[in-house]
Design an enzyme around this catalytic site. Structure first.
Site, PDB file in Angstrom:
ATOM      1  N   SER A   1      14.277  33.920  -7.507  1.00 27.67           N
ATOM      2  CA  SER A   1      14.090  35.099  -8.114  1.00 27.67           C
ATOM      3  C   SER A   1      12.613  35.264  -7.922  1.00 27.67           C
ATOM      4  O   SER A   1      11.891  34.520  -7.339  1.00 27.67           O
ATOM      5  CB  SER A   1      14.349  34.944  -9.660  1.00 27.67           C
TER       6      SER A   1
ATOM      7  N   SER B   1      -2.000  29.984  -9.574  1.00 27.84           N
ATOM      8  CA  SER B   1      -2.205  31.302 -10.537  1.00 27.84           C
ATOM      9  C   SER B   1      -3.552  31.390 -10.775  1.00 27.84           C
ATOM     10  O   SER B   1      -4.415  30.594 -10.685  1.00 27.84           O
ATOM     11  CB  SER B   1      -1.424  30.957 -11.906  1.00 27.84           C
TER      12      SER B   1
ATOM     13  N   TYR C   1       0.381  25.117 -18.559  1.00 28.89           N
ATOM     14  CA  TYR C   1       0.504  25.830 -17.389  1.00 28.89           C
ATOM     15  C   TYR C   1      -0.924  26.052 -16.445  1.00 28.89           C
ATOM     16  O   TYR C   1      -0.893  25.673 -15.220  1.00 28.89           O
ATOM     17  CB  TYR C   1       1.057  27.226 -18.017  1.00 28.89           C
TER      18      TYR C   1
ATOM     19  N   LYS D   1      -1.845  24.074 -13.149  1.00 32.02           N
ATOM     20  CA  LYS D   1      -2.124  24.885 -11.781  1.00 32.02           C
ATOM     21  C   LYS D   1      -3.426  24.494 -11.230  1.00 32.02           C
ATOM     22  O   LYS D   1      -3.798  24.201 -10.007  1.00 32.02           O
ATOM     23  CB  LYS D   1      -2.129  26.475 -12.126  1.00 32.02           C
TER      24      LYS D   1
ATOM     25  N   THR E   1       7.768  39.891 -12.416  1.00 31.81           N
ATOM     26  CA  THR E   1       8.565  39.116 -12.369  1.00 31.81           C
ATOM     27  C   THR E   1       9.290  38.837 -13.740  1.00 31.81           C
ATOM     28  O   THR E   1       8.650  39.164 -14.694  1.00 31.81           O
ATOM     29  CB  THR E   1       8.344  37.806 -11.363  1.00 31.81           C
TER      30      THR E   1
END
Ligand SMILES: NC(=O)c1ccc[n+]([C@@H]2O[C@H](COP(=O)([O-])OP(=O)(O)OC[C@H]3O[C@@H](n4cnc5c(N)ncnc54)[C@H](OP(=O)(O)O)[C@@H]3O)[C@@H](O)[C@H]2O)c1
Length: 264
Positions: A15, A141, A154, A158, A189
């Site tokens: 995806s 990111s 997160y 990263k 997304t």
């Protein structure tokens, strides 16, 4: 047709950015291996890629299932002969405060976003070196450039990727291993739907910020171009990328903004 006769393996290809990357690489002639832990969605992506006249194999891979990686990589190399490009794109985001997030959730995010990525990279690397070189990309990111509310684990994962891949680039320069770290901003997304909350369940909402991001297709074009041009880093997005420069050059302003901006 820049990638004709090149074998490109993309994780998180079921995806969003990974799917768009698979289609963009297929348009540029690459033979593909597409992975994630959702075979049904991968089969749709495969169908679309095959339409461009390239090879496209679906390979189930949960990046946290590290015991299986060696066998999977051996099988793929014996089937395709080589892996020219590995795009470590699988990842999961977060929507929970530091004070509310139990360590299991931090660990889960680190397992997918950091350890899964480096485990696959370490497994593929010897085959690339034996083959005379290759290209390894990682989807970080802008949260890998600075911390941002609700994304502690997160952002940490990263940031960790940054340290790992910069080291890899320096260590393997002579073996012709090229490394790209991509830093997307807000890309439209389903990432916010899949993001983990404090109890480890999915956030399940399309965040406003996500919804106004650039398309995954636009992101994938820039990402693939960066690989073609052998860039070391690429920032992908729109006005939110300004935060990277504000963080670097006007840190006091950044810290004020970071606590005021709506993080969803
Ligand atoms: N969208 C953004 O704004 C944005 C911004 C910066 C960075 N990124 C990064 O871009 C990458 C792709 O995210 P996206 O926006 O395209 O979100 P997405 O649509 O949620 O895609 C995430 C992909 O990662 C796969 N994945 C998750 N856990 C996995 C696991 N344990 N093993 C294997 N595959 C796994 C998912 O596969 P299944 O669906 O099959 O589980 C899916 O294919 C991520 O690394 C994300 O951190 C996105």
């Amino acid at each position: 047709m820049f990638f004709k006769e090149k074998v490109v393996w993309i994780t998180g290809a079921s995806s969003g950015i990974g799917k768009a990357l698979a289609i963009e690489f297929a348009k540029q002639g690459a033979d593909l291996i597409i992975s994630s832990n959702n075979l049904e969605d991968l089969n749709f992506v495969q169908k679309e890629c095959l339409g461009y006249g390239v090879e496209c194999m679906v390979q189930y891979l949960d990046v946290t299932d590290m015991d299986k990686m060696q066998t999977i990589v051996e099988n793929l190399v014996s089937q395709f002969g080589k892996i020219d490009v590995l795009v470590n794109n699988a990842g999961i985001s977060q929507r929970s405060l530091v004070e509310e997030t139990p360590l299991e959730v931090d660990r889960k995010i680190m397992e997918i976003d950091y350890f899964g990525t480096i485990a696959l990279t370490k497994t593929v690397l010897p085959y690339m070196i034996k083959n005379g070189g290759g290209y390894i990309a990682a989807t970080s990111s802008i949260s890998g450039k600075f911390g941002f509310p609700l994304r502690s684990a997160y952002s940490a994962a990263k940031h960790a990727l940054h340290g790992f891949f910069e080291t890899l680039r320096a260590e393997t320069y002579k073996q012709n291993i090229k490394v790209l770290i991509a830093f997307p901003g807000r890309i439209k997304t389903d990432i916010s739907l899949h993001a983990l909350t404090k109890d480890g369940t999915a956030h399940g909402k399309m965040d406003e910020g996500q919804n106004t991001g650039i398309t995954a297709e636009k992101c994938a074009k820039q990402y693939v171009n960066a690989i073609r041009k052998d860039k070391k880093e690429i920032l992908i997005g729109a006005s939110e990328l300004l935060m990277v420069y504000i963080h670097k050059f006007l840190p006091k302003l950044f810290y004020k903004l970071a606590r005021k901006i709506n993080p969803t």
